[in-house]
Motif scaffolding. Structure first.
Motif, PDB file in Angstrom:
ATOM      1  N   PHE A  27       0.817  -1.210   0.000  1.00 60.11           N
ATOM      2  CA  PHE A  27       0.000   0.000   0.000  1.00 60.11           C
ATOM      3  C   PHE A  27       0.858   1.271   0.000  1.00 60.11           C
ATOM      4  O   PHE A  27       0.409   2.316  -0.472  1.00 60.11           O
ATOM      5  CB  PHE A  27      -0.977  -0.019   1.170  1.00 60.11           C
ATOM      6  CG  PHE A  27      -2.105  -0.984   0.969  1.00 60.11           C
ATOM      7  CD1 PHE A  27      -3.085  -0.734   0.019  1.00 60.11           C
ATOM      8  CD2 PHE A  27      -2.187  -2.152   1.709  1.00 60.11           C
ATOM      9  CE1 PHE A  27      -4.121  -1.629  -0.191  1.00 60.11           C
ATOM     10  CE2 PHE A  27      -3.214  -3.057   1.509  1.00 60.11           C
ATOM     11  CZ  PHE A  27      -4.189  -2.801   0.550  1.00 60.11           C
ATOM     12  N   PHE A  30       1.515   1.681  -3.607  1.00 64.05           N
ATOM     13  CA  PHE A  30       0.259   2.171  -4.176  1.00 64.05           C
ATOM     14  C   PHE A  30       0.146   3.681  -3.938  1.00 64.05           C
ATOM     15  O   PHE A  30      -0.165   4.465  -4.842  1.00 64.05           O
ATOM     16  CB  PHE A  30      -0.889   1.411  -3.512  1.00 64.05           C
ATOM     17  CG  PHE A  30      -2.221   1.502  -4.195  1.00 64.05           C
ATOM     18  CD1 PHE A  30      -2.553   2.540  -5.049  1.00 64.05           C
ATOM     19  CD2 PHE A  30      -3.183   0.519  -3.960  1.00 64.05           C
ATOM     20  CE1 PHE A  30      -3.794   2.616  -5.663  1.00 64.05           C
ATOM     21  CE2 PHE A  30      -4.428   0.579  -4.564  1.00 64.05           C
ATOM     22  CZ  PHE A  30      -4.733   1.630  -5.416  1.00 64.05           C
ATOM     23  N   ARG A  31       0.437   4.096  -2.702  1.00 60.56           N
ATOM     24  CA  ARG A  31       0.375   5.521  -2.353  1.00 60.56           C
ATOM     25  C   ARG A  31       1.345   6.338  -3.209  1.00 60.56           C
ATOM     26  O   ARG A  31       1.013   7.432  -3.676  1.00 60.56           O
ATOM     27  CB  ARG A  31       0.714   5.697  -0.879  1.00 60.56           C
ATOM     28  CG  ARG A  31       0.705   7.157  -0.390  1.00 60.56           C
ATOM     29  CD  ARG A  31       1.546   7.292   0.866  1.00 60.56           C
ATOM     30  NE  ARG A  31       2.933   6.958   0.604  1.00 60.56           N
ATOM     31  CZ  ARG A  31       3.760   6.413   1.495  1.00 60.56           C
ATOM     32  NH1 ARG A  31       3.353   6.154   2.722  1.00 60.56           N
ATOM     33  NH2 ARG A  31       5.017   6.143   1.164  1.00 60.56           N
ATOM     34  N   CYS A  84      -7.962  -4.805  -0.656  1.00 63.89           N
ATOM     35  CA  CYS A  84      -8.304  -3.737  -1.600  1.00 63.89           C
ATOM     36  C   CYS A  84      -9.823  -3.604  -1.729  1.00 63.89           C
ATOM     37  O   CYS A  84     -10.373  -2.490  -1.689  1.00 63.89           O
ATOM     38  CB  CYS A  84      -7.676  -4.013  -2.961  1.00 63.89           C
ATOM     39  SG  CYS A  84      -5.903  -3.703  -3.050  1.00 63.89           S
ATOM     40  N   VAL A  89     -11.264   0.120  -2.752  1.00 60.70           N
ATOM     41  CA  VAL A  89     -10.521   0.343  -3.992  1.00 60.70           C
ATOM     42  C   VAL A  89     -11.258  -0.379  -5.133  1.00 60.70           C
ATOM     43  O   VAL A  89     -11.600  -1.550  -4.980  1.00 60.70           O
ATOM     44  CB  VAL A  89      -9.083  -0.207  -3.887  1.00 60.70           C
ATOM     45  CG1 VAL A  89      -8.353  -0.051  -5.223  1.00 60.70           C
ATOM     46  CG2 VAL A  89      -8.324   0.482  -2.772  1.00 60.70           C
ATOM     47  N   THR A  91     -11.540  -2.777  -7.580  1.00 63.31           N
ATOM     48  CA  THR A  91     -10.651  -3.921  -7.736  1.00 63.31           C
ATOM     49  C   THR A  91     -11.230  -4.914  -8.732  1.00 63.31           C
ATOM     50  O   THR A  91     -12.409  -5.279  -8.633  1.00 63.31           O
ATOM     51  CB  THR A  91     -10.433  -4.618  -6.380  1.00 63.31           C
ATOM     52  OG1 THR A  91      -9.927  -3.660  -5.442  1.00 63.31           O
ATOM     53  CG2 THR A  91      -9.461  -5.776  -6.498  1.00 63.31           C
ATOM     54  N   VAL A 233     -12.122   8.665  -7.472  1.00 64.34           N
ATOM     55  CA  VAL A 233     -11.364   8.530  -6.222  1.00 64.34           C
ATOM     56  C   VAL A 233     -12.289   8.753  -5.028  1.00 64.34           C
ATOM     57  O   VAL A 233     -13.285   9.479  -5.116  1.00 64.34           O
ATOM     58  CB  VAL A 233     -10.184   9.511  -6.164  1.00 64.34           C
ATOM     59  CG1 VAL A 233      -9.172   9.209  -7.247  1.00 64.34           C
ATOM     60  CG2 VAL A 233     -10.660  10.947  -6.249  1.00 64.34           C
ATOM     61  N   LEU A 236     -10.970   5.861   1.593  1.00 65.17           N
ATOM     62  CA  LEU A 236     -10.925   4.416   1.765  1.00 65.17           C
ATOM     63  C   LEU A 236     -11.220   4.031   3.209  1.00 65.17           C
ATOM     64  O   LEU A 236     -10.964   4.797   4.130  1.00 65.17           O
ATOM     65  CB  LEU A 236      -9.551   3.891   1.355  1.00 65.17           C
ATOM     66  CG  LEU A 236      -9.136   4.195  -0.088  1.00 65.17           C
ATOM     67  CD1 LEU A 236      -7.735   3.652  -0.356  1.00 65.17           C
ATOM     68  CD2 LEU A 236     -10.130   3.621  -1.097  1.00 65.17           C
ATOM     69  N   ILE A 252      -2.971   2.244   4.562  1.00 64.58           N
ATOM     70  CA  ILE A 252      -4.183   2.569   3.802  1.00 64.58           C
ATOM     71  C   ILE A 252      -4.703   3.950   4.181  1.00 64.58           C
ATOM     72  O   ILE A 252      -5.262   4.672   3.350  1.00 64.58           O
ATOM     73  CB  ILE A 252      -5.278   1.486   4.001  1.00 64.58           C
ATOM     74  CG1 ILE A 252      -6.256   1.488   2.812  1.00 64.58           C
ATOM     75  CG2 ILE A 252      -6.066   1.696   5.261  1.00 64.58           C
ATOM     76  CD1 ILE A 252      -5.739   0.817   1.598  1.00 64.58           C
ATOM     77  N   SER A 256      -5.310   6.833   1.470  1.00 64.43           N
ATOM     78  CA  SER A 256      -6.587   7.532   1.401  1.00 64.43           C
ATOM     79  C   SER A 256      -6.402   9.044   1.486  1.00 64.43           C
ATOM     80  O   SER A 256      -7.056   9.808   0.771  1.00 64.43           O
ATOM     81  CB  SER A 256      -7.509   7.058   2.530  1.00 64.43           C
ATOM     82  OG  SER A 256      -8.805   7.599   2.393  1.00 64.43           O
ATOM     83  N   LEU A 259      -5.234  10.248  -1.872  1.00 62.77           N
ATOM     84  CA  LEU A 259      -6.321  10.211  -2.856  1.00 62.77           C
ATOM     85  C   LEU A 259      -7.272  11.381  -2.659  1.00 62.77           C
ATOM     86  O   LEU A 259      -7.678  12.034  -3.638  1.00 62.77           O
ATOM     87  CB  LEU A 259      -7.109   8.906  -2.717  1.00 62.77           C
ATOM     88  CG  LEU A 259      -6.518   7.655  -3.359  1.00 62.77           C
ATOM     89  CD1 LEU A 259      -7.255   6.418  -2.880  1.00 62.77           C
ATOM     90  CD2 LEU A 259      -6.580   7.742  -4.884  1.00 62.77           C
TER      91      LEU A 259
END
Length: 261
Positions: A27, A30-31, A84, A89, A91, A233, A236, A252, A256, A259
């Motif tokens: 994550f 991902f960020r 996810c 998210v 997915t 977006v 989360l 996460i 978030s 995002l």
């Protein structure tokens, strides 16, 4: 549009000496992608089990040379996919098609600009004037000019090139004795695998060449029933079971906040 399977492998290998931190690392990666691209919409796609793939059904040797997953990796991958989804998210896992095909299809949604985050060079065939590739490991963007310079053919000919020269990563042998330069020359003269088959150039290879083209072509027309608005977006959820098991709640939260600042 994120290649989740590539990100999974990257996180797994980054934590060889720190097992248990893979979820947080995933994550965090991902960020970093989100922080780099600042998307208005996003999605992540994962590969399904190899046994159910369409490509394996037409060629059992497809990716058949790859070793079995190490102990614990499959469970980690399953937990990440679950995490996810639980977090909110968007997915996607298609039982017959790989993440590449799902992303190729989602990239056709009516967005002004699409960035596909992947280290897979084969994804270059999806590049258009509004679709580009971001390699998170090399930290570079690929556009039409970069892709054509690397492959030496037009974007639309990349699957043809891979079918002729072969693709070791996917266990596609190609035409015996024909390498990249030879394939480039042939495509410059004849255009596509279909044109080569019609020409009779590789007598006896017609069925195999057609199969190899089928294997190397990323699909862009899967039936997903998704609208662009579904990928907007969002904040989360962090207080979900899978993230607790992964020790990834803090990661996460950070994702978030990037995002939706």
């Amino acid at each position: 549009m994120i290649d989740g399977s590539g990100l999974l492998h990257r996180a797994w290998h980054a934590c060889k000496k720190n097992r248990g931190a893979e979820g947080s690392r995933f994550f965090s990666f991902f960020r970093d992608l989100v922080d780099s691209e600042h998307p208005s919409h996003f999605a992540i796609a994962f590969d399904p089990p190899r046994a159910g793939l369409y490509r394996v059904s037409v060629d059992p040797n497809y990716k058949g040379h790859r070793p079995d997953a190490p102990e614990g990796q499959s469970d980690f991958f399953d937990l990440i996919r679950k995490g996810c989804r639980e977090a909110g998210v968007p997915t996607f896992v298609d039982p017959q098609w790989e993440a590449d095909d799902v992303l190729g299809t989602l990239a056709q949604l009516p967005a002004d600009e699409v960035v596909i985050c992947s280290t897979d060079k084969d994804m270059a065939q999806l590049i258009t004037n509004r679709v580009r590739i971001y390699d998170p490991q090399g930290r570079r963007h690929w556009n039409e000019e970069h892709a054509q310079a690397m492959y030496g053919v037009q974007i639309k000919q990349i699957p043809d090139l891979l079918a002729i020269q072969g693709d070791r990563a996917d266990n596609i042998p190609g035409v015996p004795g024909v390498g990249k330069r030879g394939a480039q020359k042939i495509l410059a003269e004849l255009g596509t695998v279909e044109d080569i088959i019609d020409s009779g150039l590789y007598e006896g290879m017609e069925e195999k060449l057609a199969l190899y083209k089928d294997l190397t072509l990323i699909r862009t027309d899967l039936d997903h029933g998704v609208a662009l608005a579904d990928l907007a977006v969002r904040q989360l959820r962090h207080d979900v079971p899978a993230l607790k098991v992964l020790s990834a709640r803090a990661a996460i939260r950070q994702l978030s906040s990037v995002l939706c600042p």
